[in-house]
Design an enzyme around this catalytic site. Structure first.
Site, PDB file in Angstrom:
ATOM      1  N   GLU A  41      -4.834  -8.763   2.725  1.00 55.08           N
ATOM      2  CA  GLU A  41      -5.964  -8.377   3.807  1.00 55.08           C
ATOM      3  C   GLU A  41      -7.304  -9.400   3.549  1.00 55.08           C
ATOM      4  OE1 GLU A  41      -3.553  -5.448   3.851  1.00 55.08           O
ATOM      5  OE2 GLU A  41      -3.572  -6.176   2.770  1.00 55.08           O
ATOM      6  N   GLU A  89       0.799  -1.302  -0.261  1.00 52.14           N
ATOM      7  CA  GLU A  89      -0.131  -0.277  -0.110  1.00 52.14           C
ATOM      8  C   GLU A  89       0.280   1.651   0.191  1.00 52.14           C
ATOM      9  OE1 GLU A  89      -4.372  -0.771   1.382  1.00 52.14           O
ATOM     10  OE2 GLU A  89      -3.431  -1.217   2.927  1.00 52.14           O
TER      11      GLU A  89
END
Length: 266
Positions: free
Chosen positions: A140, A120
């Site tokens: 995730e 990210e």
């Protein structure tokens, strides 16, 4: 020059090198690291002597993502910096480049793990270099979590949507070659060579007119979601003033005189 226990800062000429420095945890994000990152971005923004930034990790890893235990626990490294997070509840998002974009180009030098929050952060950088054995991925969903660092927005704008959705929905790891194949990184180099390649690119940027470099970067991001007509209008607004700068005149003189230019950000 700043820095914290988990984030080191050094200068390489006109390049500010920020190193995620928690190798025993594969540079998982901690309070100390987040505060150091944020301070590093601000230092680069405010120091006209800095023309580029390189972000890398210590110990053969880039970043293994968020360490929830380190963020929530008491008596852990960086606890003395917790007041910084309370004073600015947005600080962690700025540190991760979700809510802050540095004026100067940011080059990522990735070795080893660059997963979850590491991937990210990577999406907030401008140019990306990876060692051959680097691993990327947004894990995730495998843990029943959501990649809230910006990936559901940014990734589809940076790589083809089919690849973005596969990465987001499978949570599988990607090799450096796969990441390069889908456009997530621009260079794959032998292991251990990512930082040298990133610094080489930074030096090429540093040799250019700094006002022009910053204006070009700003224009690319400003126009990304505009129509072509609106984007071209915005480009003119951003670009024309550069031609009136002393740096632009110096660049022209240097070219005519066949010498390296000496830019002064004027």
């Amino acid at each position: 020059m700043g820095g914290t226990e988990h984030l080191t800062v050094r200068r390489e000429g006109a390049t500010l090198v920020l190193t995620l420095n928690r190798p025993e945890a594969k540079n998982a994000l901690s309070i100390s690291m987040l505060v150091g990152l944020y301070d590093g971005w601000i230092e680069a923004d405010e120091d006209d002597g800095v023309r580029s930034i390189v972000l890398t990790g210590a110990g053969g890893a880039f970043c293994a993502g968020m360490d929830l235990k380190a963020l929530a626990g008491k008596g852990m490294a960086g606890e003395d910096l917790r007041d910084r997070l309370k004073a600015d509840p947005d600080l962690h998002w700025k540190a991760m480049l979700r809510h802050h974009r540095p004026r100067k180009p940011v080059i990522a030098a990735v070795e080893g793990y660059c997963v979850a929050g590491g991937t990210e952060i990577l999406q907030g950088t401008d140019i990306r270099v990876a060692g051959e054995s680097a691993t990327f991925g947004l894990f995730e969903v495998r843990r029943g979590l959501f990649p809230i660092g910006g990936s559901t927005v940014r990734l589809q704008r940076q790589i083809p949507r089919t690849h973005a959705l596969e990465m987001l929905l499978t949570g599988r790891p990607y090799t450096a070659r796969e990441a390069a194949g889908i456009g997530l990184v621009g260079h794959v180099v032998p292991d251990g060579g990512a930082l040298d390649k990133a610094l080489e690119i930074a030096e090429q940027i540093n040799a250019c007119g700094p006002l022009a470099v910053e204006a070009v970067k700003a224009s690319v991001y400003e126009t990304a979601e505009l129509t072509e007509a609106d984007g071209l209008a915005a480009e003119l607004k951003r670009g024309w003033p550069v031609f009136d700068t002393a740096d632009a005149k110096e660049g022209a003189r240097a070219f005519a005189e066949k010498r390296p230019p000496v830019y002064k950000r004027a």
